[in-house]
Design a protein around this motif. Structure first.
Motif, PDB file in Angstrom:
ATOM      1  N   ARG A   1       0.805  -1.217   0.000  1.00 44.44           N
ATOM      2  CA  ARG A   1       0.000   0.000   0.000  1.00 44.44           C
ATOM      3  C   ARG A   1       0.843   1.274   0.000  1.00 44.44           C
ATOM      4  O   ARG A   1       0.298   2.371  -0.015  1.00 44.44           O
ATOM      5  CB  ARG A   1      -0.955  -0.007   1.204  1.00 44.44           C
ATOM      6  N   GLN A   2       2.148   1.142  -0.036  1.00 43.81           N
ATOM      7  CA  GLN A   2       3.011   2.319  -0.135  1.00 43.81           C
ATOM      8  C   GLN A   2       3.379   2.638  -1.580  1.00 43.81           C
ATOM      9  O   GLN A   2       4.179   3.543  -1.827  1.00 43.81           O
ATOM     10  CB  GLN A   2       4.285   2.088   0.681  1.00 43.81           C
ATOM     11  N   HIS A   3       2.786   1.908  -2.522  1.00 47.23           N
ATOM     12  CA  HIS A   3       3.167   2.099  -3.923  1.00 47.23           C
ATOM     13  C   HIS A   3       2.985   3.551  -4.372  1.00 47.23           C
ATOM     14  O   HIS A   3       3.859   4.102  -5.060  1.00 47.23           O
ATOM     15  CB  HIS A   3       2.359   1.168  -4.826  1.00 47.23           C
TER      16      HIS A   3
ATOM     17  N   MET B   1      -8.975   6.617  -3.317  1.00 48.79           N
ATOM     18  CA  MET B   1      -8.418   7.939  -3.603  1.00 48.79           C
ATOM     19  C   MET B   1      -8.482   8.845  -2.379  1.00 48.79           C
ATOM     20  O   MET B   1      -7.531   9.564  -2.063  1.00 48.79           O
ATOM     21  CB  MET B   1      -9.148   8.580  -4.780  1.00 48.79           C
ATOM     22  N   HIS B   2      -9.604   8.794  -1.692  1.00 45.96           N
ATOM     23  CA  HIS B   2      -9.717   9.591  -0.470  1.00 45.96           C
ATOM     24  C   HIS B   2      -8.714   9.115   0.581  1.00 45.96           C
ATOM     25  O   HIS B   2      -8.145   9.930   1.322  1.00 45.96           O
ATOM     26  CB  HIS B   2     -11.150   9.527   0.064  1.00 45.96           C
ATOM     27  N   GLU B   3      -8.495   7.812   0.652  1.00 50.38           N
ATOM     28  CA  GLU B   3      -7.489   7.290   1.586  1.00 50.38           C
ATOM     29  C   GLU B   3      -6.097   7.784   1.223  1.00 50.38           C
ATOM     30  O   GLU B   3      -5.302   8.139   2.112  1.00 50.38           O
ATOM     31  CB  GLU B   3      -7.516   5.760   1.573  1.00 50.38           C
ATOM     32  N   LEU B   4      -5.782   7.814  -0.081  1.00 54.75           N
ATOM     33  CA  LEU B   4      -4.478   8.312  -0.508  1.00 54.75           C
ATOM     34  C   LEU B   4      -4.259   9.743  -0.043  1.00 54.75           C
ATOM     35  O   LEU B   4      -3.155  10.122   0.366  1.00 54.75           O
ATOM     36  CB  LEU B   4      -4.352   8.244  -2.034  1.00 54.75           C
TER      37      LEU B   4
ATOM     38  N   TYR C   1       6.262   5.392  -5.607  1.00 58.51           N
ATOM     39  CA  TYR C   1       6.460   5.472  -7.058  1.00 58.51           C
ATOM     40  C   TYR C   1       5.805   6.702  -7.681  1.00 58.51           C
ATOM     41  O   TYR C   1       6.467   7.496  -8.349  1.00 58.51           O
ATOM     42  CB  TYR C   1       5.940   4.206  -7.739  1.00 58.51           C
ATOM     43  N   TRP C   2       4.494   6.863  -7.457  1.00 55.36           N
ATOM     44  CA  TRP C   2       3.786   7.909  -8.178  1.00 55.36           C
ATOM     45  C   TRP C   2       4.105   9.311  -7.674  1.00 55.36           C
ATOM     46  O   TRP C   2       4.227  10.241  -8.493  1.00 55.36           O
ATOM     47  CB  TRP C   2       2.279   7.649  -8.144  1.00 55.36           C
ATOM     48  N   LEU C   3       4.232   9.489  -6.398  1.00 60.28           N
ATOM     49  CA  LEU C   3       4.567  10.839  -5.924  1.00 60.28           C
ATOM     50  C   LEU C   3       5.886  11.339  -6.503  1.00 60.28           C
ATOM     51  O   LEU C   3       5.946  12.470  -7.015  1.00 60.28           O
ATOM     52  CB  LEU C   3       4.602  10.877  -4.389  1.00 60.28           C
ATOM     53  N   PRO C   4       6.967  10.552  -6.459  1.00 61.45           N
ATOM     54  CA  PRO C   4       8.208  11.022  -7.103  1.00 61.45           C
ATOM     55  C   PRO C   4       8.044  11.272  -8.602  1.00 61.45           C
ATOM     56  O   PRO C   4       8.617  12.236  -9.136  1.00 61.45           O
ATOM     57  CB  PRO C   4       9.194   9.880  -6.832  1.00 61.45           C
TER      58      PRO C   4
END
Length: 343
Positions: A32-34, A77-80, A38-41
């Motif tokens: 769940r840290q993907h 998405m809200h959890e993210l 990955y995407w944030l960077p």
């Protein structure tokens, strides 16, 4: 003009990234840290300030499981946004976007690609609006209860259904931005006749350059522009850009054609980053219906590649203000006029 500095300083709006599918893929494997890893960077490296996040419903969930699948991904998405509160924020209005950007966050906008979750119950568009959906298309490649996708153009060329017309009119009333990408020829004609507010083609390209049903013709792009809308170029899909040469240069060919046809105020960026998901989930690309033959991987493959588009525009002599419009200013104008703004 320093292209990299301009790109990082501009407001970059990506109107189509399917990243939630890959997030869910890794969620199912207890990673769940993907998103954070990955995407944030990737989004930061690409200078993305505003990210539209579509929910595309895979075939196995159509149509019986579409509503449940959609709501689960919306919740994710809200959890993210909670898990990464220092970096991202779910936005319901343009004012929310401004607040997120002022705080140094990436503004995330929830979207539906295909609207399978609505089924034949137009009232559910109001439910989607209540849970945060702000951009909606009515079909993917095939048929929904609302409309036909462009993959059916050779066989049906159908209009919007009565339910589709009702949903479209309710979207305009609520302030949910319509997305014309994927819609079939008849549906596009209907929308151009019915629309009273600007809307988006979140990930399309030019039929005049690449002849595939998913791309828009010149008259369609002119019609979108006349209504104040924006066409965002699907820079990451080789079949839409040029199957043999889907380079950043070729992407800007599409941008230049859009500018010539629709005007500089009506062009944006919507790459459709989905290759990573296809590679992980299917070991390769899922090809566009009706497309046959091989293709070369796109140069604009991930968000970190987006500055390459700015570099090409600078080399070709685009002015700074025009580049800022294409990178995000034009889409922001539509969001300010429509998103969360009841008619």
């Amino acid at each position: 003009m320093d292209a990299r500095a301009l790109h990082q300083n501009a407001t970059v709006v990506d109107t189509h990234n399917d990243l939630i599918l890959l997030v869910d893929h890794y969620d199912q494997r207890y990673r769940r840290q993907h998103f954070a890893e990955y995407w944030l960077p990737q989004l930061r490296a690409g200078g993305v300030n505003v990210q539209v996040l579509p929910i595309c419903i895979e075939e196995q969930f159509q149509s019986e499981g579409a509503l449940r699948r959609t709501l689960l991904l919306i919740e994710r998405m809200h959890e993210l946004a909670v898990e990464n509160a220092d970096d991202v924020a779910i936005c319901l209005t343009a004012a929310d976007v401004d607040a997120a950007l002022a705080a140094g966050k990436i503004a995330m906008i929830i979207a539906l690609e295909g609207a399978h979750a609505i089924g034949q119950d137009p009232r559910l568009i109001r439910t989607m609006e209540r849970v945060g959906v702000r951009v909606v298309s009515m079909a993917h490649y095939g048929r929904t209860f609302l409309a036909d996708g462009s993959g059916f153009d050779d066989t049906s060329r159908s209009r919007l259904t009565p339910q589709g017309i009702e949903v479209f009119q309710e979207m305009e009333r609520l302030g949910v931005v319509f997305d014309i990408s994927h819609l079939g020829l008849g549906g596009v004609e209907d929308v151009l006749k019915l629309a009273t507010r600007p809307f988006l083609a979140t990930h399309s390209a030019c039929l005049a350059i690449t002849d595939i049903h998913r791309n828009l013709g010149d008259e369609q792009m002119k019609g979108i522009a006349e209504l104040g809308g924006v066409i965002s170029v699907a820079a990451a899909i080789p079949m839409f850009i040029d199957s043999e040469n889907p380079s950043a240069e070729r992407v800007v060919d599409h941008i230049e054609h859009m500018v010539a046809v629709a005007g500089i105020d009506h062009v944006g960026i919507g790459p459709d980053f989905i290759e990573d998901y296809f590679q992980k989930a299917f070991d390769g690309w899922q090809l566009v219906p009706g497309f046959e033959g091989g293709f070369t991987p796109a140069e604009i493959e991930r968000p970190a590649d987006l500055p390459k588009i700015t570099e090409v525009m600078v080399r070709r002599g685009f002015g700074e203000s025009d580049i800022r419009k294409v990178l995000g200013g034009n889409v922001m104008r539509v969001l300010r006029a429509v998103m969360g703004v009841p008619a």
